[in-house]
Scaffold this active site. Structure first.
Site, PDB file in Angstrom:
ATOM      1  N   PRO A 151       1.171  -1.456   0.361  1.00 13.31           N
ATOM      2  CA  PRO A 151      -0.175  -0.120   0.243  1.00 13.31           C
ATOM      3  C   PRO A 151       0.772   1.438   0.067  1.00 13.31           C
ATOM      4  O   PRO A 151       0.761   2.164   0.741  1.00 13.31           O
ATOM      5  CB  PRO A 151      -0.524   0.142   1.149  1.00 13.31           C
ATOM      6  CG  PRO A 151       0.409  -1.051   2.165  1.00 13.31           C
ATOM      7  CD  PRO A 151       0.992  -2.008   1.387  1.00 13.31           C
ATOM      8  N   CYS A 152       1.428   1.006  -1.036  1.00 16.14           N
ATOM      9  CA  CYS A 152       1.825   3.078  -1.024  1.00 16.14           C
ATOM     10  C   CYS A 152       1.306   4.081  -1.177  1.00 16.14           C
ATOM     11  O   CYS A 152       1.811   5.424  -1.013  1.00 16.14           O
ATOM     12  CB  CYS A 152       3.170   3.007  -2.491  1.00 16.14           C
ATOM     13  SG  CYS A 152       2.147   2.552  -4.128  1.00 16.14           S
ATOM     14  N   HIS A 153       0.225   4.034  -1.673  1.00 10.75           N
ATOM     15  CA  HIS A 153      -0.440   4.980  -0.916  1.00 10.75           C
ATOM     16  C   HIS A 153      -0.886   5.035   0.303  1.00 10.75           C
ATOM     17  O   HIS A 153      -1.180   6.939   0.372  1.00 10.75           O
ATOM     18  CB  HIS A 153      -2.387   4.746  -1.740  1.00 10.75           C
ATOM     19  CG  HIS A 153      -3.071   3.872  -1.345  1.00 10.75           C
ATOM     20  ND1 HIS A 153      -2.489   2.075  -1.753  1.00 10.75           N
ATOM     21  CD2 HIS A 153      -4.086   3.559  -0.290  1.00 10.75           C
ATOM     22  CE1 HIS A 153      -3.300   1.642  -0.988  1.00 10.75           C
ATOM     23  NE2 HIS A 153      -3.913   2.701   0.558  1.00 10.75           N
TER      24      HIS A 153
END
Length: 188
Positions: A151-153
Site C-alpha cells: 500500500p504505497c498510497h
C-alpha cells in the site's frame, strides 16, 4: 488460491524474463478505479493504474487473458485488500520478482502500514534506520510493482499528499475509500 509475498534477488529486474510460467493480462474495475495486471500462473506479478505502464511491463509478447473465474477471484482479493478485510495480508499477497534489496526493505515496511492509516516518507526512512532516506523511500514507492497490495498510497509527504505512480487523484481516492470503509464498518 493462496498467494505468497516473496522478495527475490535484484537480478530479476523489470525487462528481464520474470517467470517461466505463461503470462496473462488482468483487468479489474470498480467504481471509477481501473487496474491492469500481469499474472504468471496463479501469481500476480504487476499491477498498474495506467494502461500504458501496464503495456510496458508486459513487453512485446502477445498475452492471453486471465480466465474469468481467476480474474474475479483476484479482483475480489484486491477489493478485500482495499477494504482492510484481506485476512492474512501480506501473506496472501502476490509475489515480487524484481527490485533492489533497498526497495524490498521499503516494500516490506509499506506492507506493515495498518489499513486506513498513513505514514510519511520520513517515518518509513526512520523505520529503516535513517530519516534522511525519505526521498529514496519515495523512489522505491514509485517502483512498487503491486500498488494496493503493497500500500504505497498510504505513504504521504510531511507537508502534503506526496506523489503516487497512479496520480494524486487515485491516491486521494484510495485513501478516502479506506477511510469511508472504516467508518461504515464502525471503525473496526
Amino acid at each position: 488460491m493462496v498467494y505468497n509475498l516473496i522478495f527475490l534477488p535484484s537480478s530479476h529486474q523489470m525487462g528481464q524474463k520474470m517467470t517461466k510460467k505463461p503470462l496473462h493480462s488482468l483487468y479489474c474495475t470498480w467504481n471509477s478505479l481501473q487496474i491492469w495486471g500481469l499474472v504468471a500462473g496463479d501469481e500476480v506479478i504487476h499491477l498498474s493504474f495506467d494502461r500504458e505502464c501496464q503495456q510496458a511491463a508486459c513487453g512485446p509478447e502477445p498475452l492471453g487473458t486471465v480466465d474469468l473465474a481467476k480474474q474475479k477471484e483476484i479482483c475480489a482479493f484486491l477489493l478485500r485488500t482495499l477494504q482492510g478485510t484481506a485476512t492474512t495480508f501480506p501473506q496472501n499477497s502476490p509475489f515480487i520478482q524484481r527490485g533492489t534489496p533497498f526497495q524490498h526493505r521499503v516494500w516490506r515496511a509499506l506492507s506493515r502500514i495498518p489499513f486506513a492509516t498513513t505514514r510519511t516518507y520520513g517515518d518509513i526512512g526512520r523505520e529503516l534506520g535513517n530519516p534522511q532516506l525519505a526521498r529514496a523511500v519515495g523512489q522505491a514507492c514509485h517502483k512498487n510493482p503491486l500498488p494496493i497490495i503493497i500500500p504505497c498510497h498510504r505513504v504521504v509527504g510531511s507537508s502534503g499528499l506526496g506523489g503516487f505512480a497512479g496520480g494524486s487523484g487515485i491516491k486521494k481516492a484510495l485513501l478516502a475509500y479506506e477511510q469511508a470503509w472504516l467508518k461504515a464498518e464502525g471503525g473496526k
